[in-house]
Design a protein around this motif. Sequence first.
Motif, short mmCIF file in Angstrom:
data_model
loop_
_atom_site.label_atom_id
_atom_site.label_comp_id
_atom_site.label_asym_id
_atom_site.label_seq_id
_atom_site.Cartn_x
_atom_site.Cartn_y
_atom_site.Cartn_z
N PHE A 1 0.83 -1.20 0.00
CA PHE A 1 0.00 0.00 0.00
C PHE A 1 0.87 1.26 0.00
O PHE A 1 0.66 2.17 -0.79
CB PHE A 1 -0.93 -0.01 1.21
CG PHE A 1 -1.80 1.21 1.32
CD1 PHE A 1 -2.94 1.33 0.56
CD2 PHE A 1 -1.45 2.24 2.18
CE1 PHE A 1 -3.75 2.46 0.65
CE2 PHE A 1 -2.24 3.37 2.28
CZ PHE A 1 -3.39 3.48 1.51
N ILE A 2 1.87 1.29 0.88
CA ILE A 2 2.75 2.45 0.98
C ILE A 2 3.55 2.63 -0.31
O ILE A 2 3.69 3.75 -0.81
CB ILE A 2 3.69 2.32 2.21
CG1 ILE A 2 2.87 2.48 3.50
CG2 ILE A 2 4.82 3.34 2.15
CD1 ILE A 2 3.63 2.14 4.75
N THR A 3 4.04 1.55 -0.87
CA THR A 3 4.80 1.62 -2.12
C THR A 3 3.93 2.17 -3.24
O THR A 3 4.37 3.03 -4.02
CB THR A 3 5.36 0.23 -2.49
OG1 THR A 3 6.20 -0.22 -1.42
CG2 THR A 3 6.15 0.27 -3.79
N GLU A 4 2.69 1.69 -3.31
CA GLU A 4 1.76 2.16 -4.33
C GLU A 4 1.49 3.67 -4.17
O GLU A 4 1.50 4.42 -5.15
CB GLU A 4 0.45 1.38 -4.25
CG GLU A 4 -0.57 1.76 -5.29
CD GLU A 4 -1.85 0.96 -5.13
OE1 GLU A 4 -2.94 1.56 -5.25
OE2 GLU A 4 -1.77 -0.26 -4.90
N LYS A 5 1.27 4.10 -2.95
CA LYS A 5 1.01 5.52 -2.70
C LYS A 5 2.23 6.37 -3.03
O LYS A 5 2.10 7.46 -3.58
CB LYS A 5 0.58 5.76 -1.25
CG LYS A 5 -0.79 5.21 -0.93
CD LYS A 5 -1.85 5.88 -1.77
CE LYS A 5 -3.20 5.25 -1.58
NZ LYS A 5 -4.19 5.74 -2.54
N CYS A 6 3.41 5.89 -2.70
CA CYS A 6 4.65 6.61 -3.03
C CYS A 6 4.81 6.76 -4.54
O CYS A 6 5.18 7.83 -5.04
CB CYS A 6 5.87 5.90 -2.45
SG CYS A 6 6.02 6.06 -0.67
N ASN A 7 4.51 5.68 -5.26
CA ASN A 7 4.60 5.73 -6.72
C ASN A 7 3.58 6.71 -7.29
O ASN A 7 3.90 7.47 -8.22
CB ASN A 7 4.40 4.34 -7.33
CG ASN A 7 5.54 3.41 -7.02
OD1 ASN A 7 6.64 3.83 -6.68
ND2 ASN A 7 5.29 2.11 -7.10
N ASN B 1 3.84 14.29 -8.83
CA ASN B 1 4.87 15.33 -8.73
C ASN B 1 5.55 15.55 -10.07
O ASN B 1 5.82 16.68 -10.46
CB ASN B 1 5.89 14.98 -7.66
CG ASN B 1 5.34 15.14 -6.26
OD1 ASN B 1 4.33 15.78 -6.05
ND2 ASN B 1 6.01 14.52 -5.30
N ALA B 2 5.83 14.46 -10.79
CA ALA B 2 6.48 14.58 -12.09
C ALA B 2 5.57 15.30 -13.08
O ALA B 2 6.03 16.14 -13.85
CB ALA B 2 6.85 13.19 -12.63
N GLU B 3 4.27 14.97 -13.05
CA GLU B 3 3.32 15.64 -13.94
C GLU B 3 3.24 17.14 -13.63
O GLU B 3 3.20 17.96 -14.54
CB GLU B 3 1.93 15.01 -13.80
CG GLU B 3 1.83 13.63 -14.41
CD GLU B 3 0.50 12.96 -14.12
OE1 GLU B 3 -0.40 13.58 -13.50
OE2 GLU B 3 0.36 11.78 -14.50
N GLN B 4 3.21 17.48 -12.34
CA GLN B 4 3.14 18.89 -11.96
C GLN B 4 4.40 19.63 -12.38
O GLN B 4 4.34 20.77 -12.83
CB GLN B 4 2.90 19.03 -10.46
CG GLN B 4 1.49 18.67 -10.06
CD GLN B 4 1.27 18.79 -8.56
OE1 GLN B 4 2.18 19.07 -7.79
NE2 GLN B 4 0.02 18.58 -8.14
N LYS B 5 5.56 19.00 -12.26
CA LYS B 5 6.81 19.64 -12.69
C LYS B 5 6.79 19.89 -14.19
O LYS B 5 7.23 20.93 -14.65
CB LYS B 5 8.01 18.75 -12.33
CG LYS B 5 8.46 18.88 -10.90
CD LYS B 5 9.72 18.07 -10.66
CE LYS B 5 10.16 18.19 -9.23
NZ LYS B 5 11.36 17.38 -8.96
#
Length: 134
Positions: free
Chosen positions: A87-93, A99-103
Motif C-alpha cells: 500500500f505504501i509503495t503504491e502511494k509513493c509511486n 509530482n512529475a506531472e506537476q513539474k
Amino acid sequence: MAAEAALSQRLRAAVHYTVGRLCQEVGEDKDVEFSKQTIAAIAETTFRQCENFATDLELFAKHGKRTTVNTDDVKLLARRSKALLNFITEKCNDLACNNAEQKEKRALTTGKGKKKPDDHLEPTVTESEDATID
C-alpha cells in the motif's frame, strides 16, 4: 518539559477520541459494543506503537546520516506487513507520478515567453573544431 508533557497528553486524548469513534463505527456495523476499558486499552496500545514507530523512523534516518525521515524509512518500517508495504509503495509511486506531472506542467507554463532570441544563441563547438592539429 511541562510543554512536552502537555503535548503528549493532548496527543493521547486525540488518539483515545479517535479510537473511541472507530470502535463506535465498527460496533454499529458489526452490532458489537466495546467497553470503556477496551477502548482505553486499544488507545494506549496504539499510542505506544506510534511512539515506537516515531523512534524507529528517527533512527532509520539517523542511520542514513539524514535529519529528515523519507519514504524509504517508512517502507523499511512497514517491511513486516506485506499488505502495508504494498500500500505504501503504491502511494509513493502515485505521489511520484503526480509530482512529475506537476513539474512538467510548470516547466511548460514557465518556459513560454522565456526563450532567448536566435541572435543570442551560444555557438556550439564540436570536438573536431576544438581540436588542434599540428
